[in-house]
Motif scaffolding. Sequence first.
Motif, PDB file in Angstrom:
ATOM      1  N   ASN A  62       0.849  -1.184   0.000  1.00  0.00           N
ATOM      2  CA  ASN A  62       0.000   0.000   0.000  1.00  0.00           C
ATOM      3  C   ASN A  62       0.888   1.240   0.000  1.00  0.00           C
ATOM      4  N   GLN A  63       0.490   2.232  -0.780  1.00  0.00           N
ATOM      5  CA  GLN A  63       1.271   3.465  -0.822  1.00  0.00           C
ATOM      6  C   GLN A  63       0.320   4.655  -0.782  1.00  0.00           C
ATOM      7  N   THR A  64       0.621   5.611   0.100  1.00  0.00           N
ATOM      8  CA  THR A  64      -0.133   6.855   0.213  1.00  0.00           C
ATOM      9  C   THR A  64       0.826   7.994  -0.065  1.00  0.00           C
ATOM     10  N   GLU A  65       0.400   8.904  -0.908  1.00  0.00           N
ATOM     11  CA  GLU A  65       1.291  10.011  -1.266  1.00  0.00           C
ATOM     12  C   GLU A  65       0.515  11.320  -1.167  1.00  0.00           C
ATOM     13  N   ASN A  66       1.117  12.311  -0.525  1.00  0.00           N
ATOM     14  CA  ASN A  66       0.530  13.642  -0.421  1.00  0.00           C
ATOM     15  C   ASN A  66       1.618  14.646  -0.780  1.00  0.00           C
ATOM     16  N   LYS A  67       1.585  15.126  -2.009  1.00  0.00           N
ATOM     17  CA  LYS A  67       2.638  16.036  -2.475  1.00  0.00           C
ATOM     18  C   LYS A  67       2.569  17.398  -1.791  1.00  0.00           C
ATOM     19  N   ALA A  68       1.381  17.836  -1.420  1.00  0.00           N
ATOM     20  CA  ALA A  68       1.240  19.140  -0.767  1.00  0.00           C
ATOM     21  C   ALA A  68       1.927  19.149   0.592  1.00  0.00           C
ATOM     22  N   LYS A  69       1.873  18.045   1.308  1.00  0.00           N
ATOM     23  CA  LYS A  69       2.499  17.968   2.633  1.00  0.00           C
ATOM     24  C   LYS A  69       3.855  17.269   2.576  1.00  0.00           C
ATOM     25  N   HIS A  70       4.306  16.915   1.394  1.00  0.00           N
ATOM     26  CA  HIS A  70       5.630  16.334   1.157  1.00  0.00           C
ATOM     27  C   HIS A  70       5.876  15.024   1.917  1.00  0.00           C
ATOM     28  N   TYR A  71       4.961  14.113   1.821  1.00  0.00           N
ATOM     29  CA  TYR A  71       5.233  12.817   2.442  1.00  0.00           C
ATOM     30  C   TYR A  71       4.687  11.691   1.565  1.00  0.00           C
ATOM     31  N   THR A  72       5.321  10.587   1.739  1.00  0.00           N
ATOM     32  CA  THR A  72       4.877   9.348   1.113  1.00  0.00           C
ATOM     33  C   THR A  72       4.945   8.269   2.174  1.00  0.00           C
ATOM     34  N   ARG A  73       3.897   7.501   2.276  1.00  0.00           N
ATOM     35  CA  ARG A  73       3.876   6.372   3.211  1.00  0.00           C
ATOM     36  C   ARG A  73       3.699   5.106   2.397  1.00  0.00           C
ATOM     37  N   ARG A  74       4.583   4.181   2.631  1.00  0.00           N
ATOM     38  CA  ARG A  74       4.539   2.923   1.896  1.00  0.00           C
ATOM     39  C   ARG A  74       4.592   1.785   2.897  1.00  0.00           C
ATOM     40  N   GLU A  75       3.612   0.915   2.831  1.00  0.00           N
ATOM     41  CA  GLU A  75       3.569  -0.260   3.702  1.00  0.00           C
ATOM     42  C   GLU A  75       3.485  -1.507   2.838  1.00  0.00           C
ATOM     43  N   PHE A  76       4.186  -2.525   3.264  1.00  0.00           N
ATOM     44  CA  PHE A  76       4.094  -3.789   2.548  1.00  0.00           C
ATOM     45  C   PHE A  76       4.164  -4.921   3.560  1.00  0.00           C
ATOM     46  N   SER A  77       3.603  -6.038   3.149  1.00  0.00           N
ATOM     47  CA  SER A  77       3.665  -7.223   4.010  1.00  0.00           C
ATOM     48  C   SER A  77       3.867  -8.451   3.150  1.00  0.00           C
ATOM     49  N   TYR A  78       4.392  -9.462   3.763  1.00  0.00           N
ATOM     50  CA  TYR A  78       4.675 -10.716   3.088  1.00  0.00           C
ATOM     51  C   TYR A  78       4.294 -11.842   4.027  1.00  0.00           C
ATOM     52  N   HIS A  79       3.412 -12.709   3.570  1.00  0.00           N
ATOM     53  CA  HIS A  79       2.978 -13.850   4.361  1.00  0.00           C
ATOM     54  C   HIS A  79       3.172 -15.111   3.534  1.00  0.00           C
ATOM     55  N   SER A  80       3.775 -16.109   4.139  1.00  0.00           N
ATOM     56  CA  SER A  80       3.930 -17.381   3.442  1.00  0.00           C
ATOM     57  C   SER A  80       3.919 -18.518   4.454  1.00  0.00           C
ATOM     58  N   PHE A  81       3.581 -19.692   3.963  1.00  0.00           N
ATOM     59  CA  PHE A  81       3.700 -20.900   4.765  1.00  0.00           C
ATOM     60  C   PHE A  81       3.888 -22.074   3.831  1.00  0.00           C
ATOM     61  N   LYS A  82       4.355 -23.150   4.419  1.00  0.00           N
ATOM     62  CA  LYS A  82       4.572 -24.378   3.669  1.00  0.00           C
ATOM     63  C   LYS A  82       4.419 -25.529   4.648  1.00  0.00           C
ATOM     64  N   ARG A  83       3.505 -26.444   4.351  1.00  0.00           N
ATOM     65  CA  ARG A  83       3.316 -27.626   5.192  1.00  0.00           C
ATOM     66  C   ARG A  83       3.375 -28.841   4.291  1.00  0.00           C
ATOM     67  N   SER A  84       4.142 -29.832   4.715  1.00  0.00           N
ATOM     68  CA  SER A  84       4.313 -31.052   3.930  1.00  0.00           C
ATOM     69  C   SER A  84       3.909 -32.255   4.759  1.00  0.00           C
ATOM     70  N   PHE A  85       3.268 -33.215   4.084  1.00  0.00           N
ATOM     71  CA  PHE A  85       2.775 -34.414   4.740  1.00  0.00           C
ATOM     72  C   PHE A  85       3.191 -35.640   3.939  1.00  0.00           C
ATOM     73  N   THR A  86       3.723 -36.634   4.624  1.00  0.00           N
ATOM     74  CA  THR A  86       4.022 -37.905   3.990  1.00  0.00           C
ATOM     75  C   THR A  86       2.733 -38.716   3.978  1.00  0.00           C
ATOM     76  N   LEU A  87       2.294 -39.092   2.784  1.00  0.00           N
ATOM     77  CA  LEU A  87       1.028 -39.811   2.642  1.00  0.00           C
ATOM     78  C   LEU A  87       1.225 -41.305   2.836  1.00  0.00           C
ATOM     79  N   PRO A  88       0.228 -41.967   3.422  1.00  0.00           N
ATOM     80  CA  PRO A  88       0.311 -43.421   3.549  1.00  0.00           C
ATOM     81  C   PRO A  88       0.130 -44.090   2.183  1.00  0.00           C
ATOM     82  N   GLU A  89       0.579 -45.326   2.065  1.00  0.00           N
ATOM     83  CA  GLU A  89       0.470 -46.060   0.801  1.00  0.00           C
ATOM     84  C   GLU A  89      -0.972 -46.330   0.398  1.00  0.00           C
ATOM     85  N   SER A  90      -1.894 -46.221   1.322  1.00  0.00           N
ATOM     86  CA  SER A  90      -3.295 -46.534   1.037  1.00  0.00           C
ATOM     87  C   SER A  90      -4.002 -45.465   0.204  1.00  0.00           C
TER      88      SER A  90
END
Length: 126
Positions: A62-90
Motif C-alpha cells: 500500500n502506498q499513500t502520497e501527499n505532495k502538498a504535505k511532502h510525504y509518502t507512506r509505503r507499507e508492505f507485508s509478506y505472508h507465506s507458509f509451507k506444510r508437507s505431509f508424507t502420505l500413507p500407501e493406502s
Amino acid sequence: IFEERLTDSRFKNLHTLPAVNIQEREDRFTIELAAPGKAKEDFNIELDNDLLTISSEQKTENQTENKAKHYTRREFSYHSFKRSFTLPESIDISAIKASYENGVLNVELPKREEAKTQPKRLIDIS
C-alpha cells in the motif's frame, strides 16, 4: 499415519502456520487447512511421490502520497507458509482433489479400493 515434515526452521514457529485438521473416514482422508482471507489462487499444492506439500505466498503493498504535505507512506507485508505431509500407501494419488470455501482449504485423499474397510460377510462352510 500422516507425518508432517517441517523443512525450514522459519516454519517451526507454529503461530505462523495455519491450523490443520486431518480426518480419516472409511473411504478417504481429508485435510482441512484454515486460511481465511485468501483466494484459491493463493495456494500451491504439490505431490512429489508420497510427499504432499501445501504452500502459499502472499505479498501486499500500500502506498499513500501527499505532495502538498511532502510525504509518502509505503507499507508492505509478506505472508507465506509451507506444510508437507508424507502420505500413507493406502492413498489413491491419482484421485486427490482440493477445494477452497469459506476460508478453509479441503484436500480429499481417497483410499485405494483394497485399503477400504470391507463390510462384514458370512463365509460359507463347504
